[in-house]
Design a protein around this motif. Structure first.
Motif, mmCIF file in Angstrom:
data_model
loop_
_atom_site.group_PDB
_atom_site.id
_atom_site.type_symbol
_atom_site.label_atom_id
_atom_site.label_comp_id
_atom_site.label_asym_id
_atom_site.label_seq_id
_atom_site.Cartn_x
_atom_site.Cartn_y
_atom_site.Cartn_z
ATOM 1 N N ALA A 174 0.937 -1.135 -0.067
ATOM 2 C CA ALA A 174 -0.065 0.005 0.023
ATOM 3 C C ALA A 174 0.891 1.295 -0.015
ATOM 4 C CB ALA A 174 -0.910 -0.194 1.161
ATOM 5 N N VAL A 175 2.052 1.164 0.707
ATOM 6 C CA VAL A 175 2.894 2.240 0.825
ATOM 7 C C VAL A 175 3.325 2.677 -0.553
ATOM 8 C CG1 VAL A 175 5.114 3.119 1.887
ATOM 9 C CG2 VAL A 175 3.245 2.265 3.363
ATOM 10 N N ALA A 176 4.017 1.466 -1.308
ATOM 11 C CA ALA A 176 4.692 1.573 -2.364
ATOM 12 C C ALA A 176 3.517 2.050 -3.486
ATOM 13 C CB ALA A 176 4.916 0.222 -2.836
ATOM 14 N N LEU A 177 2.529 1.650 -3.389
ATOM 15 C CA LEU A 177 1.319 2.413 -4.282
ATOM 16 C C LEU A 177 1.039 3.727 -4.138
ATOM 17 C CD1 LEU A 177 -1.314 -0.848 -4.265
ATOM 18 C CD2 LEU A 177 0.028 0.007 -6.183
ATOM 19 N N GLN A 179 3.232 5.623 -3.085
ATOM 20 C CA GLN A 179 4.492 6.482 -3.524
ATOM 21 C C GLN A 179 4.450 6.476 -5.086
ATOM 22 O OE1 GLN A 179 7.659 4.162 -1.873
ATOM 23 N NE2 GLN A 179 7.498 5.363 0.041
ATOM 24 N N GLY A 180 3.500 5.829 -5.916
ATOM 25 C CA GLY A 180 3.517 5.954 -7.283
ATOM 26 C C GLY A 180 4.184 4.871 -8.351
ATOM 27 N N LYS A 181 4.541 3.729 -7.369
ATOM 28 C CA LYS A 181 5.046 2.460 -8.106
ATOM 29 C C LYS A 181 4.320 1.626 -8.797
ATOM 30 C CE LYS A 181 8.973 2.253 -4.915
ATOM 31 N NZ LYS A 181 9.849 1.130 -4.005
ATOM 32 N N ALA A 182 2.902 1.914 -8.819
ATOM 33 C CA ALA A 182 1.899 1.162 -9.626
ATOM 34 C C ALA A 182 2.467 1.038 -10.985
ATOM 35 C CB ALA A 182 0.573 1.701 -9.588
ATOM 36 N N THR A 278 8.374 -9.011 -7.178
ATOM 37 C CA THR A 278 7.357 -8.191 -7.065
ATOM 38 C C THR A 278 7.664 -7.224 -5.606
ATOM 39 O OG1 THR A 278 5.754 -8.999 -8.624
ATOM 40 C CG2 THR A 278 4.735 -7.330 -6.941
ATOM 41 N N ALA A 279 7.861 -8.382 -4.601
ATOM 42 C CA ALA A 279 7.920 -7.773 -3.021
ATOM 43 C C ALA A 279 9.171 -7.036 -3.140
ATOM 44 C CB ALA A 279 7.908 -8.847 -2.213
ATOM 45 N N GLU A 280 10.218 -7.617 -3.824
ATOM 46 C CA GLU A 280 11.486 -6.567 -3.788
ATOM 47 C C GLU A 280 11.449 -5.373 -4.280
ATOM 48 O OE1 GLU A 280 16.353 -7.268 -4.608
ATOM 49 O OE2 GLU A 280 15.078 -9.004 -4.672
ATOM 50 N N PHE A 281 10.702 -5.262 -5.371
ATOM 51 C CA PHE A 281 10.389 -4.162 -6.123
ATOM 52 C C PHE A 281 9.595 -3.117 -5.289
ATOM 53 C CE2 PHE A 281 7.270 -1.334 -8.670
ATOM 54 C CZ PHE A 281 8.247 -0.738 -9.454
ATOM 55 N N ALA A 282 8.540 -3.854 -4.300
ATOM 56 C CA ALA A 282 7.695 -2.891 -3.528
ATOM 57 C C ALA A 282 8.542 -2.272 -2.269
ATOM 58 C CB ALA A 282 6.384 -3.657 -3.281
ATOM 59 N N GLY A 283 9.240 -3.434 -1.727
ATOM 60 C CA GLY A 283 9.574 -2.965 -0.416
ATOM 61 C C GLY A 283 11.192 -3.252 -0.168
#
Length: 455
Positions: A174-177, A179-182, A278-283
């Motif tokens: 949710a934090v990644a989204l 931050q505009g990472k979608a 995907t998890a690495e990309f997000a966090g």
């Protein structure tokens, strides 16, 4: 409350499980973080519409759960769909249903141990996959031998741990989204006009449904349920509903953040690492490691623990009815568990797991066969509801006893037809062997007969 004595059996297993125990058992069997391990495959087959694949999978399993609930009320015994088809239609059909679901139940522990062994080997390469397999099989066999209450206590702890890892991923996602990472639009995981066809959706659902398999395992514990048989059906529906919410939410978030979408759709996920990437990309790398290790422990210990328990109960029920070797019906007098069936499942899981670990696509092959066996057995379950309630008992509860089973049957047919072709062939051969065994039993005067049918 109905008792198994009225159907010609003795109560040998310990009735110690309540509604919460059964629901938690089902959740653990399904694994709240199950999509972690097959996310890439579902993403590729669904053309990125992962959440939609899980929604369709839920629909298929929801109607199946309704049929399970109806049959559990009528026949509160161990054996799952084997018992329900046998009692609802006839012993020969019950044998074929049991034979079909055996393809699911016997292979599931092997699949789980293999996935976990491969995952752990990627972190500790000095220890080979087969060694991890032996460790997981030995640990789970000991826990299951100590009794169903021990299994229930362990599953509660594991459920909390899995939910904690899932919560961490969702918060970080949710934090990644924010931050505009979608990587795509918010609705793409549920519908993408550029890739949508019904064949794509049902093909993806045939993979995604693997995550839902396990709610039906609750039915194998019918003789260890201490409450009314209605609670058994309700626990299935509750576990299925909760798991579905978790599956859709986590795959929706992951699908929005998946990097290299086009490459993943085109090339698939042969390494099985798409979710962890995907998890690495997000966090960051720490989240990738956390989700990967959690998947290994969840599949190799928690999920396989309950899978072994469910499979042993199915073997126990079929052996008790003389449709499998009688030694599998032996119950340990101290721990009140089907001891020989438990050890047999452990041995088969270990042998198959080690064998498939040497194949290039062992995980994919096992997963496809597991799904085929379950879907085929579920088709017979829906037929059993109609035959038992509408044909025999003249029920006028049209929704529960006719409409819902027919819809569930139709959805499952669509899923099976769009399944992997190799799985259809091998699964078909498995059914052919079952038919030959059934024919042989008639030829040698040992036709399938349930206790209350004995004259």
């Amino acid at each position: 409350m109905s008792t198994i004595e009225q159907f010609g059996y003795r109560q040998e297993l310990q009735r110690s499980l309540g509604f919460a125990d059964l629901m938690i058992y089902g959740l653990i069997f399904m694994v709240p973080i199950a999509p972690f391990g097959i996310f890439g495959n579902v993403f590729s087959v669904s053309h990125g519409m992962v959440a939609l694949a899980y929604v369709v999978g839920l629909v298929a399993m929801a109607f199946t759960a309704l049929s399970y609930a109806q049959m559990a009320r009528a026949f509160p015994m161990a054996g799952s769909v084997y018992t329900y088809a046998g009692r609802g239609i006839g012993a020969p059909v019950g044998f074929m249903a049991g034979w079909s679901i055996l393809l699911d139940y016997i292979l599931v522990p092997s699949l789980l141990y293999l996935v976990a062994g491969v995952a752990m080997n990627s972190f500790v390469p000095a220890i080979p996959v087969w060694a991890w397999l032996i460790a997981f099989v030995a640990l789970n066999t000991v826990v299951n031998y100590l009794g169903i209450q021990m299994t229930a206590r362990i599953t509660r702890i594991m459920l909390v741990a899995e939910l904690a890892v899932l919560a961490v991923f969702l918060v970080v996602g949710a934090v990644a989204l924010a931050q505009g990472k979608a990587q795509t639009g918010a609705l793409t995981p549920i519908f993408d006009s550029s890739g949508f066809t019904w064949s794509v959706v049902f093909a993806a659902a045939s993979v995604a449904v693997l995550s839902f398999l396990g709610f039906d395992g609750i039915s194998t514990l019918a003789e260890e349920n201490r409450e009314d048989a209605r609670r058994l059906g309700r626990s299935m529906l509750a576990a299925l509903g909760l798991a579905a919410v978790l599956f859709v939410v986590q795959t929706w978030v992951a699908a929005l953040l998946t990097p290299g979408r086009d490459e993943l759709i085109a090339g698939g996920d042969p390494s099985g690492n798409a979710f962890y990437a995907t998890a690495e990309f997000a966090g960051g790398h720490w989240l990738s490691v956390l989700t990967a290790v959690a998947t290994a422990v969840a599949w190799g210990f928690a999920n396989s623990l309950v899978a072994q328990a469910a499979t042993s109960r199915l073997l126990f029920a079929m052996a008790r009815d003389r449709q499998l070797p009688s030694f599998l019906a032996k119950v340990d007098p101290r721990h009140k568990v089907p001891v020989n069936a438990t050890l047999a499942v452990a041995a088969v899981s270990l042998i198959l797991g080690v064998f498939m670990s040497g194949r290039a696509n062992g995980v994919g092959e096992l997963a496809s066969l597991v799904n085929f066996g379950a879907m085929t057995a579920f088709l017979l379950l829906h037929v059993a509801v109609v035959v038992h309630y509408v044909v025999r008992r003249r029920s006028t509860n049209w929704w529960a006893h006719l409409v819902a089973p027919v819809i569930g049957f139709a959805v499952l047919v669509a899923v099976v037809v769009n399944q992997n072709v190799a799985a259809q062939w091998v699964g078909g051969l498995w059914l052919l062997v079952g038919l030959l065994l059934l024919g042989g039993s008639y030829l040698f005067g040992r036709k399938p007969v349930l206790p209350t049918e004995v004259k």
